[in-house]
Design an enzyme around this catalytic site. Structure first.
Site, short mmCIF file in Angstrom:
data_model
loop_
_atom_site.label_atom_id
_atom_site.label_comp_id
_atom_site.label_asym_id
_atom_site.label_seq_id
_atom_site.Cartn_x
_atom_site.Cartn_y
_atom_site.Cartn_z
N ASP A 187 0.84 -1.29 0.05
CA ASP A 187 -0.16 0.02 -0.05
C ASP A 187 0.97 1.43 -0.23
OD1 ASP A 187 -2.12 -1.71 0.26
OD2 ASP A 187 -2.76 -0.98 2.10
N LYS A 188 0.21 2.27 -0.57
CA LYS A 188 1.05 3.76 -0.41
C LYS A 188 0.76 4.29 0.86
CE LYS A 188 0.97 8.33 -2.07
NZ LYS A 188 0.52 9.50 -2.89
#
Length: 650
Positions: free
Chosen positions: A283-284
């Site tokens: 995930d960012k």
């Protein structure tokens, strides 16, 4: 076990007077804090279960980009500068986005009463640790570099001036017509010349060096070793035979996705990104810890990056003879904080016990389908239908909703002129899918959309058809649970090794819902023998597709299909409720905090707010947001979160 349908119309759960009073108090507290402290750049309502505050909506507005985009870091400031509008107009724009019910996410497996909480109020509230194929959880806990007599001295990294490095980089990347770069040796000694030779060769793969006398002065001359191929293939003769060809390391990153991180690392190392390998993308908007491998880059050189990189740390270095492969991991371990929870202790206990014992429906999460008014699965469906004009139209046409300003202008130009060159001029960022397709149309012409579309990187193209498969799967699983509940029934599918078989009447008592799989549509899968098998066919017929002919005339777009468990039971589930007063303070320590010796903040025993801290492990390709959705009983779509309540922002 009881199944519970989700109301697909109401965006807010009916609340008691206590709930309302508590929510009002949260609002007042947030407004008060925001007026005192200003906006916290670490906050977002990427997935908010409850009342979004004004600063969170503003931050989220800057987070929303279409799934079709894939820009590099240097484009980010340009992108953000194009945004305007207040939170209410943004929320209004997000009315055009998707809700969970739009993509088939409509069921819950547990019977507890849901409650509200905020996920990712700070990105540091969501921590992901990769689990390797040997079951070991990746942690950053060692900055030391393996001792190696072959490593260059520390002076290698400082002996070249910034101007020298700039000239050498331009030479390495063929950015000018120069065939060599001359570096004068100040304070000439053999040792100094050796250090410069080492610095050029180690920092600029593909360049060779020699010493020359010019006008009584010594110069180190850098030149290309073997043409452009040398840049992609680091020189073999410079690597000790006794050392593994790949340096493996743990990457700790904050608020960056994996590909962005690798692009940054490759830029600083002056190498191509394709010499890096990894087991999965992370995930960012999170803190993530994962293993990376890189070909023929020393641990010493990697460790040096810790001095100049923001939001990254590299450690736990080792040399091995193999790269990493996508999908080799066992899964990921999540540490998640849900802030401002409204649930009672009993509700939380019931929710978490259900997550541990039953699990959650293994839906594909909302990020699989995009954030704009044109879902990615619609483009995937058009590809499978071989309707290339529709593919082009869906990607390029104007659309309502939250988008970057330059994309809006590009789409308007396309709608007005259908001229790829004119539309492309409106795009300062050319790496997005829209820009790539327009370049393709410019190159191949409007009558060869297939070739134009082929300019888009293969993974991005396949993302669309995988999104359509996911859309079908979500809808079919909801139908399956609606029809048969949480038990195995005759005609269901289960896996024997890697082979799917039907559950027969006489064997049904030997299986539970946790054994049942459902197919993603394709030419190499079988379907359930009950009503849901027919439902698959009906859904594809409605989309002008033939379930018995999922091969495409373009091989890349032929779907073989796959099987996916319909219920996932997380492992290593634990939780605790903590009290806090300040929403800005972390509620647990990260790997980096521990390495830097930071103590955990002392939390009050009776704070203004409560948070649920939860930990669990999931296998690959499952969505933590779907597990959290099951706990909270709330729609995780961005559209729903921005519509929950924006009237109090006025």
């Amino acid at each position: 076990m009881e199944t519970v349908g989700m109301n697909s119309v109401s965006l807010k759960r009916p609340r008691s007077e206590d709930d309302v009073a508590n929510a009002d108090e949260i609002k007042r507290q947030k407004i008060s804090e925001k007026s005192e402290t200003g906006n916290d750049s670490g906050q977002s309502v990427e997935t908010v279960m409850g009342q979004p505050d004004k600063s969170l909506l503003e931050d989220m507005k800057n987070e929303i980009i279409p799934n079709e985009e894939s820009e590099e870091q240097e484009d980010e400031e340009l992108e953000d500068s194009d945004e305007d509008g207040d939170p209410e107009s943004f929320a209004d724009m997000m009315k055009h986005g998707l809700t969970e019910s739009d993509v088939g996410i409509t069921k819950f497996v547990s019977s507890h009463k849901g409650f509200s909480g905020i996920l990712k109020e700070r990105y540091s509230d969501f921590v992901v640790h990769e689990i390797g194929k040997d079951g070991r959880v990746s942690h950053l806990d060692d900055f030391s570099v393996p001792v190696d007599d072959e490593d260059p001295s520390e002076e290698t990294f400082t002996v070249l001036s910034d101007e020298d490095k700039q000239r050498l980089e331009e030479l390495q990347l063929f950015k000018n017509k120069e065939t060599s770069v001359a570096i004068e040796v100040i304070e000439d000694t053999k040792e100094k010349r050796t250090v410069i030779h080492q610095a050029v060769k180690s920092l600029f793969p593909g360049l060779e060096t020699k010493t020359e006398d010019r006008d009584g002065k010594k110069y180190i001359i850098a030149y290309h070793a073997a043409g452009k191929k040398a840049l992609a293939n680091p020189r073999k003769h410079s690597w000790p035979k006794s050392r593994g060809s790949y340096c493996h390391f743990v990457l700790y990153k904050e608020n960056k996705d994996t590909m962005d991180a690798i692009n940054v690392l490759s830029k600083f190392l002056r190498v191509k990104p394709n010499i890096f390998s990894y087991m999965g993308t992370k995930d960012k908007r999170a803190i993530t810890v994962q293993e990376i491998a890189v070909l023929r880059i020393t641990a010493q050189r990697l460790a040096h990056l810790n001095k100049c990189l923001m939001n990254f740390k590299l450690g736990n270095f080792s040399y091995k003879n193999h790269p990493l492969k996508l999908g080799e991991l066992q899964g990921n371990h999540f540490t998640v904080v849900l802030r401002n929870i409204t649930g009672t202790d009993d509700q939380i206990e019931q929710a978490m016990q259900s997550l541990r014992e039953i699990g959650f429906i293994n839906y594909y999460g909302m990020q699989r389908f995009g954030t704009t008014a044109v879902p990615t699965y619609q483009i995937g469906r058009a590809i499978l239908q071989n309707n290339w004009n529709e593919v082009m139209d869906l990607i390029l046409k104007p659309r309502p909703g939250a988008e970057k300003g330059y994309l809006v202008k590009c789409r308007e130009e396309w709608a007005k002129t259908k001229d790829p060159a004119a539309a492309l001029k409106k795009l300062p960022v050319k790496r997005c899918v829209e820009g790539q397709l327009l370049r393709g149309l410019l190159k191949y012409g409007m009558k060869n959309i297939i070739s134009a579309f082929g300019i888009i990187p293969r993974n991005n193209r396949l993302m669309y058809i995988h999104s359509y498969q996911s859309y079908v799967w979500n809808n079919m699983v909801s139908k399956r649970i609606e029809e048969y509940g949480l038990r195995a029934v005759p005609g269901d599918l289960t896996l024997k090794g890697a082979t799917a078989v039907h559950i027969e009447e006489g064997d049904v008592d030997n299986y539970t819902i946790h054994d049942v799989v459902m197919p993603l549509p394709g030419f190499d899968v079988i379907y359930p023998k009950h009503k849901i098998g027919e439902a698959y066919k009906e859904m594809l017929v409605a989309d002008n597709l033939d379930i018995n002919n999922m091969r495409h005339k373009i091989r890349d777009y032929s779907l073989s299909g796959a099987y996916r468990k319909i219920i996932i039971r997380p492992q290593n589930v634990s939780w605790e409720v903590v009290a806090y007063d300040d929403p800005r303070i972390p509620l647990f320590t990260t790997d980096l905090d521990k390495l830097e010796g930071k103590p955990l903040p002392v939390l009050p025993t009776d704070g203004k707010f409560r948070a649920l801290k939860m930990e669990f492990s999931l296998p690959p390709s499952t969505y933590a947001t779907m597990a959290i959705r099951e706990v909270l009983k709330m729609d995780t779509s961005i559209k729903n979160q921005t519509q929950l309540n924006t009237t109090w922002l006025r």
